[in-house]
Design an enzyme around this catalytic site. Structure first.
Site, mmCIF file in Angstrom:
data_model
loop_
_atom_site.group_PDB
_atom_site.id
_atom_site.type_symbol
_atom_site.label_atom_id
_atom_site.label_comp_id
_atom_site.label_asym_id
_atom_site.label_seq_id
_atom_site.Cartn_x
_atom_site.Cartn_y
_atom_site.Cartn_z
ATOM 1 N N LYS A 1 16.402 6.306 -8.121
ATOM 2 C CA LYS A 1 16.176 5.894 -6.742
ATOM 3 C C LYS A 1 15.151 6.839 -6.102
ATOM 4 O O LYS A 1 14.901 7.930 -6.600
ATOM 5 C CB LYS A 1 17.514 5.913 -6.005
ATOM 6 C CG LYS A 1 17.845 4.667 -5.214
ATOM 7 C CD LYS A 1 17.479 3.353 -5.835
ATOM 8 C CE LYS A 1 17.701 2.198 -4.866
ATOM 9 N NZ LYS A 1 17.281 0.913 -5.386
ATOM 10 N N GLN B 1 12.683 12.701 -15.147
ATOM 11 C CA GLN B 1 12.902 11.323 -14.666
ATOM 12 C C GLN B 1 11.819 10.785 -13.725
ATOM 13 O O GLN B 1 11.297 9.700 -13.935
ATOM 14 C CB GLN B 1 14.262 11.238 -13.945
ATOM 15 C CG GLN B 1 14.569 9.877 -13.326
ATOM 16 C CD GLN B 1 15.932 9.842 -12.637
ATOM 17 O OE1 GLN B 1 16.953 9.781 -13.308
ATOM 18 N NE2 GLN B 1 15.939 9.883 -11.318
ATOM 19 N N ASP C 1 13.305 14.331 -8.985
ATOM 20 C CA ASP C 1 14.434 14.432 -9.921
ATOM 21 C C ASP C 1 13.815 14.675 -11.286
ATOM 22 O O ASP C 1 13.107 13.826 -11.816
ATOM 23 C CB ASP C 1 15.217 13.109 -9.869
ATOM 24 C CG ASP C 1 16.368 13.066 -10.879
ATOM 25 O OD1 ASP C 1 16.389 13.888 -11.825
ATOM 26 O OD2 ASP C 1 17.236 12.187 -10.725
ATOM 27 N N GLN D 1 13.347 19.241 20.301
ATOM 28 C CA GLN D 1 13.273 19.931 21.604
ATOM 29 C C GLN D 1 11.921 19.699 22.288
ATOM 30 O O GLN D 1 10.985 19.194 21.684
ATOM 31 C CB GLN D 1 13.551 21.441 21.464
ATOM 32 C CG GLN D 1 14.862 21.787 20.773
ATOM 33 C CD GLN D 1 16.132 21.480 21.540
ATOM 34 O OE1 GLN D 1 17.162 21.242 20.955
ATOM 35 N NE2 GLN D 1 16.036 21.473 22.850
ATOM 36 N N TYR E 1 13.035 0.064 -13.183
ATOM 37 C CA TYR E 1 13.954 1.007 -12.550
ATOM 38 C C TYR E 1 13.959 2.328 -13.310
ATOM 39 O O TYR E 1 14.213 2.346 -14.503
ATOM 40 C CB TYR E 1 15.375 0.431 -12.506
ATOM 41 C CG TYR E 1 16.371 1.412 -11.932
ATOM 42 C CD1 TYR E 1 16.299 1.774 -10.592
ATOM 43 C CD2 TYR E 1 17.338 2.006 -12.726
ATOM 44 C CE1 TYR E 1 17.181 2.696 -10.056
ATOM 45 C CE2 TYR E 1 18.232 2.924 -12.202
ATOM 46 C CZ TYR E 1 18.147 3.266 -10.862
ATOM 47 O OH TYR E 1 19.014 4.188 -10.336
ATOM 48 N N ASN F 1 -3.004 14.361 -6.576
ATOM 49 C CA ASN F 1 -2.056 14.146 -5.483
ATOM 50 C C ASN F 1 -0.774 13.614 -6.115
ATOM 51 O O ASN F 1 -0.840 12.687 -6.912
ATOM 52 C CB ASN F 1 -2.657 13.109 -4.513
ATOM 53 C CG ASN F 1 -1.877 13.023 -3.223
ATOM 54 O OD1 ASN F 1 -0.658 12.881 -3.219
ATOM 55 N ND2 ASN F 1 -2.578 13.110 -2.107
HETATM 56 P P1 13P Z 1 19.113 9.161 -9.090
HETATM 57 O O1 13P Z 1 18.034 8.287 -8.453
HETATM 58 O O2 13P Z 1 19.663 10.148 -8.133
HETATM 59 O O3 13P Z 1 18.584 9.794 -10.341
HETATM 60 O O4 13P Z 1 20.339 8.226 -9.472
HETATM 61 C C1 13P Z 1 20.105 7.252 -10.417
HETATM 62 C C2 13P Z 1 21.301 6.476 -10.836
HETATM 63 O O5 13P Z 1 21.110 5.535 -11.577
HETATM 64 C C3 13P Z 1 22.648 6.834 -10.367
HETATM 65 O O6 13P Z 1 23.638 6.008 -10.924
HETATM 66 MG MG MG Z 2 18.822 11.310 -11.498
HETATM 67 MG MG MG Z 3 18.645 11.645 -7.146
#
Ligand code: 13P
Ligand code: MG
Ligand code: MG
Ligand code: 13P
Length: 364
Positions: A231, A94, A11, A241, A228, A104
């Site tokens: 995600k 992000q 992202d 197959q 955080y 890597n």
């Molecule tokens: P993403 O991980 O898709 O960027 O979503 C983050 C988020 O906080 C959605 O509310």
């Molecule tokens: Mg996002």
């Molecule tokens: Mg996302």
């Protein structure tokens, strides 16, 4: 012919908010990968999106963890971030947790799933990509695909599947791994993979031939960043197959939506809804979580496809069920079990609120 199949995603800026991906970013990703195909680094590639995540599906001959292939993806993400910054997209860059490429992309933010295969006479491959959820979301579907005869009739009527499958399971918090022989160890294995916030199925292997059947991304963004950021929005590659489940058996677990962590601010539980690529635009409460499936036949490493597997209207009931589950969970608002348990919130926003109020807690 030995082929490496790599999916690398990140992202690098949402349009609008966290809902989708701006076409200019996809065009830049395509430009970078087309150049690499022309130079011979890649055999073939496909650029797509799932929600606000840019997905690079690539074939080549350089093996997993190849520095040149990873650098190609990293540099493309950097270029796309520059465009995202210009357009002032949400959360530009992000998932790129560091400024310099370290050899890597693992550990630097992007999600990675890779496998080296001996391309068969016919080689159907399904790439699952999810948005608004965490690594570990594949545990339940991967269990159904390779262990559950009520999902995969091939486990019963195809003798070459009777030897079962091996699961490589990662403890993502302690950085340890264990291999389970299934079906005889399914009870032991379920103790662990039934807790997907900590244990993730990294790979599945046929016990008939030892060949790899599935590979997933297990990177945990919050653990890498120590806070955080977004995600994990994981990906998973599954071969179908022959000695593996049929294509329809690989897709079938998603006809019964299960609950995963993610959704709004990555801090909720919600149903994983199977959708077509064009419907992977999660806007309701930034969700509910989506999964798309791109199907390919490989031809000497060339990606013949994709077929948008969840566009099939036979998944309409699953979508309706997911929407009903979403309504039910949303009713809980800020209450568990819609909101993640405290232990999980400790990796997100809980510590800051706790710190602010810490002086006000008195002994009872
Ligand atoms: P993403 O991980 O898709 O960027 O979503 C983050 C988020 O906080 C959605 O509310
Ligand atoms: Mg996002
Ligand atoms: Mg996302
Ligand atoms: P077809 O007869 O359409 O090739 O299907 C064969 C099959 O095994 C489907 O699961």
């Amino acid at each position: 012919m030995k082929i490496t199949f790599s999916v690398i995603k990140a992202d690098i800026g949402g349009w609008v908010g966290h809902s989708s991906m701006h076409p200019d970013l996809m065009a830049e990703g395509d430009r970078c990968l087309a150049k690499a195909k022309k130079s011979g680094l890649l055999i073939d590639y496909h650029v797509t999106k799932c929600g606000d995540d840019l997905q690079f599906i690539m074939t080549h001959v350089h093996g997993t963890d190849d520095k040149k292939v990873h650098k190609l993806a990293w540099d493309a993400f950097i270029n796309c971030t520059a465009i995202a910054k210009k357009l002032k997209l949400h959360g530009a860059g992000q998932d790129l947790l560091t400024t310099a490429f370290s050899g890597n992309v693992k550990g630097q933010g992007p999600g990675v799933a890779e496998m080296v295969i001996n391309e068969r006479e016919a080689e159907p491959i399904i790439v699952f990509m999810a948005d608004k959820t965490a690594s570990g979301a594949w545990n339940l579907p991967l269990y159904h695909m390779f262990c559950d005869p009520f999902n995969t009739i091939g486990l019963v009527i195809s003798s070459n599947m009777h030897s079962g499958f091996k699961y490589e399971v990662h403890d993502v918090k302690e950085s340890k791994k264990i291999v389970f022989n299934c079906p005889e160890e399914i009870y032991d294995m379920l103790v662990f993979i039934g807790a997907p916030s900590r244990y993730s199925v990294k790979a599945v292997y046929s016990r008939e031939t030892g060949e790899i059947a599935a590979s997933s991304s297990t990177q945990k963004l919050s653990m890498l960043a120590g806070r955080y950021v977004g995600k994990d929005d994981p990906v998973c590659i599954v071969r179908a197959q022959g000695i593996f489940p049929a294509v329809g058996e690989v897709l079938e677990p998603f006809a019964r939506p299960h609950i995963v962590e993610g959704w709004m601010r990555g801090s909720h539980h919600g149903p994983l809804m199977p959708v077509s690529v064009s419907d992977a635009v999660p806007t309701r409460f930034d969700g509910p979580p989506r999964v798309i499936a791109a199907g390919f036949q490989l031809a000497n490493g060339k990606l013949v496809g994709p077929v948008d597997m969840f566009a099939d209207l036979a998944f309409n009931n699953a979508r309706q069920q997911a929407l009903d589950m979403a309504d039910m969970l949303r009713r809980h608002g800020p209450f568990e079990p819609h909101r993640l348990p405290l232990e999980e919130m400790e990796y997100t926003t809980m510590p800051q609120v706790m710190k602010k109020l810490s002086g006000r807690f008195k002994k009872i």
